[in-house]
Design a protein around this motif. Sequence first.
Motif, PDB file in Angstrom:
ATOM      1  N   TYR A 168      -9.730  30.468  52.533  1.00 41.51           N
ATOM      2  CA  TYR A 168      -9.785  30.027  51.135  1.00 41.51           C
ATOM      3  C   TYR A 168      -8.636  29.058  50.813  1.00 41.51           C
ATOM      4  O   TYR A 168      -7.624  29.025  51.532  1.00 41.51           O
ATOM      5  N   TYR A 255      -7.584  34.663  45.290  1.00 44.57           N
ATOM      6  CA  TYR A 255      -8.788  35.296  45.830  1.00 44.57           C
ATOM      7  C   TYR A 255      -8.415  36.666  46.382  1.00 44.57           C
ATOM      8  O   TYR A 255      -7.374  36.820  47.034  1.00 44.57           O
ATOM      9  N   ASP A 259     -12.830  39.298  48.959  1.00 44.97           N
ATOM     10  CA  ASP A 259     -13.496  37.990  48.985  1.00 44.97           C
ATOM     11  C   ASP A 259     -13.196  37.256  50.291  1.00 44.97           C
ATOM     12  O   ASP A 259     -14.092  36.662  50.914  1.00 44.97           O
ATOM     13  N   ARG A 262     -15.092  38.695  53.180  1.00 42.31           N
ATOM     14  CA  ARG A 262     -16.513  38.290  53.179  1.00 42.31           C
ATOM     15  C   ARG A 262     -16.682  36.886  53.752  1.00 42.31           C
ATOM     16  O   ARG A 262     -17.605  36.633  54.528  1.00 42.31           O
TER      17      ARG A 262
END
Length: 328
Positions: A168, A255, A259, A262
């Motif tokens: 991310y 985040y 998350d 995943r």
Amino acid sequence: MIFEKIHSVPTSDELLDKAFRRASRARRGKVIKNMKSNREAYESMILTSANILSDNLANIVRRFPDFDELSDFYYDLADVIVGVDKLKKSLGSVNWASEKIHDMGREQIGKIRSSNNPQSIQKEVYGRISSIMKSIDKDLKFLNEARNTLRKLPDVDVDAPTIVVAGYPNTGKSSFVALATKARPEVATYPFTTKGISIGHFTRDNIRYQVIDTPGLLDRPMSDRNEIELQAITALKHLGSVLLYLVDASETCGYTVDDQKRLYEEIKQQFDLPMFTVSNKSDLPEFQELDFVDMEMSTATSESVEEVVNNLVEMTGAKQDFFKEISH
């Protein structure tokens, strides 16, 4: 980079103007004394214009790479942004026009030499040449647009052992690339995104490694990506030797760990590559111990960054391959 060698592609009008102006100059250079010299003057016009057009069109085709010989990475990216089949079709049309105009120029010389009105033959040839050129104008314009787009593709070494960095935003990817390569990474923009791909290099045991961060591609769920981005991810699969997934175990990136886990699972399914997972920001008080990571580090303090790089180097297998080669 291979696409940088492609020259700007002129329009049909630009090529016709160039060819006919040069042909007119060729005729003006002839001294007209009789019918024979008059025929030779018009013969010169036809051959000059046909040769210039034929050669220029052939050069356009020649300067584009053979797409069947491109690396899988560049082939897939070219297909994503311009369409390889469409490129091949347009290049085929331009090549056809080059050969047709070349043959036409040669065929008309016999007619000129036996004609009492060579000017009418020259005008007829010009009309036919113009018609051929107009028929490929859309192909020339498309090829020039494709050329301008392909030149913006990132310059990567498709043969170098490559570490692809994922995770991310704000998990420390760009910091890791800078630390691993000990330099500011080069940034090139993908033609289909506003964000840039960061490329860095480092050398170990005479082997040059490549580290790539791809913001906009491997930093959010697959379901959020459009078709072009998904195809670009497919292209990256051909390039990588190992994939580094960074997790911000402090969650200060915005985040949650859930998350991030995943996204990790999604990328793991997408890439058939060795994957090394590292939790970053171990220097922060919010840092959490995670059970699905291979190592911990801090790009802020450089703690364990060198060890992460060492593990990635081993996982590429490049060192073993290198020593196998030199032993033979």
